[in-house]
Write a protein that holds these residues in place. Sequence first.
Motif, PDB file in Angstrom:
ATOM      1  N   GLY A  12       0.826  -1.194   0.000  1.00  0.00           N
ATOM      2  CA  GLY A  12       0.000   0.000   0.000  1.00  0.00           C
ATOM      3  C   GLY A  12       0.862   1.247   0.000  1.00  0.00           C
ATOM      4  N   GLN A 129      -6.937   0.563  -1.958  1.00  0.00           N
ATOM      5  CA  GLN A 129      -6.600   1.307  -0.743  1.00  0.00           C
ATOM      6  C   GLN A 129      -6.431   2.789  -1.058  1.00  0.00           C
ATOM      7  OE1 GLN A 129      -3.152  -0.224   1.282  1.00  0.00           O
ATOM      8  NE2 GLN A 129      -3.122   1.440   2.761  1.00  0.00           N
ATOM      9  N   ILE A 132      -9.855   4.446  -1.546  1.00  0.00           N
ATOM     10  CA  ILE A 132     -10.592   4.603  -0.293  1.00  0.00           C
ATOM     11  C   ILE A 132      -9.957   5.658   0.616  1.00  0.00           C
ATOM     12  CG2 ILE A 132     -11.221   3.415   1.855  1.00  0.00           C
ATOM     13  CD1 ILE A 132     -11.541   0.862   0.078  1.00  0.00           C
ATOM     14  N   GLU A 133      -8.645   5.602   0.786  1.00  0.00           N
ATOM     15  CA  GLU A 133      -7.987   6.471   1.763  1.00  0.00           C
ATOM     16  C   GLU A 133      -7.698   7.883   1.258  1.00  0.00           C
ATOM     17  OE1 GLU A 133      -4.565   4.613   3.473  1.00  0.00           O
ATOM     18  OE2 GLU A 133      -5.708   2.862   4.122  1.00  0.00           O
ATOM     19  N   TYR A 134      -7.398   8.030  -0.027  1.00  0.00           N
ATOM     20  CA  TYR A 134      -6.968   9.333  -0.543  1.00  0.00           C
ATOM     21  C   TYR A 134      -8.091  10.112  -1.219  1.00  0.00           C
ATOM     22  CZ  TYR A 134      -2.182   8.094   0.556  1.00  0.00           C
ATOM     23  OH  TYR A 134      -1.034   7.750   1.216  1.00  0.00           O
ATOM     24  N   GLN A 135      -9.221   9.458  -1.443  1.00  0.00           N
ATOM     25  CA  GLN A 135     -10.371  10.098  -2.077  1.00  0.00           C
ATOM     26  C   GLN A 135      -9.935  10.980  -3.251  1.00  0.00           C
ATOM     27  OE1 GLN A 135     -12.373  12.025   1.176  1.00  0.00           O
ATOM     28  NE2 GLN A 135     -12.992  10.090   2.056  1.00  0.00           N
TER      29      GLN A 135
END
Length: 180
Positions: A12, A129, A132-135
């Motif tokens: 990731g 990932q 989802i996390e960094y939009q």
Amino acid sequence: FFIKSKPSSKDGPWLSKDHPQTAEWLKGHRDTIDKLLQAAKKDKCIFLPIKADHMNFGEYINHLSEIRQCAWLLISAANNDLAEGRFNTGIEKYLSVFRMAEHMYQQPAMLFHIVGFGIERYTLEPLNQFVIEYQPSLELLLIVSNLIDVENNWNDYWLRTLEYEKLFAKNMTCYIAYET
């Protein structure tokens, strides 16, 4: 090298400050990364002459480990790019790994297809990932959705692979008496 870091840099997004040795190691492989990005731009790829020769099958499978390592190298570099805000270069590297998987599907032996599936899986995990996390922006999401759309001619590949595997099995089991 990138597999030894915990968590692995291929799992990731990661920052250079968190994995300074891995970041330094990646810098030393910029030429390799550039060559891989160029190679991934090719539409068609055959690694070796197509033959069903069981005596030389090692020629084929010896390259699989190297190909997997190249994919991990690109994934690690892409993960670093994303974590450090270089989204476009990271996405380009992911796309190149998807193209490598597509090249694997163009090979005659089923073993290459299996490695191609694995390469895709290793690429999708950090990419998911990232989403989802960094939009990311809508523009980047469209680019990412195009990654998943890499053309796969499975029907053509499957028929050719089946013929190859049958020929390989005949040569493997009957090579003393005759060769097909």
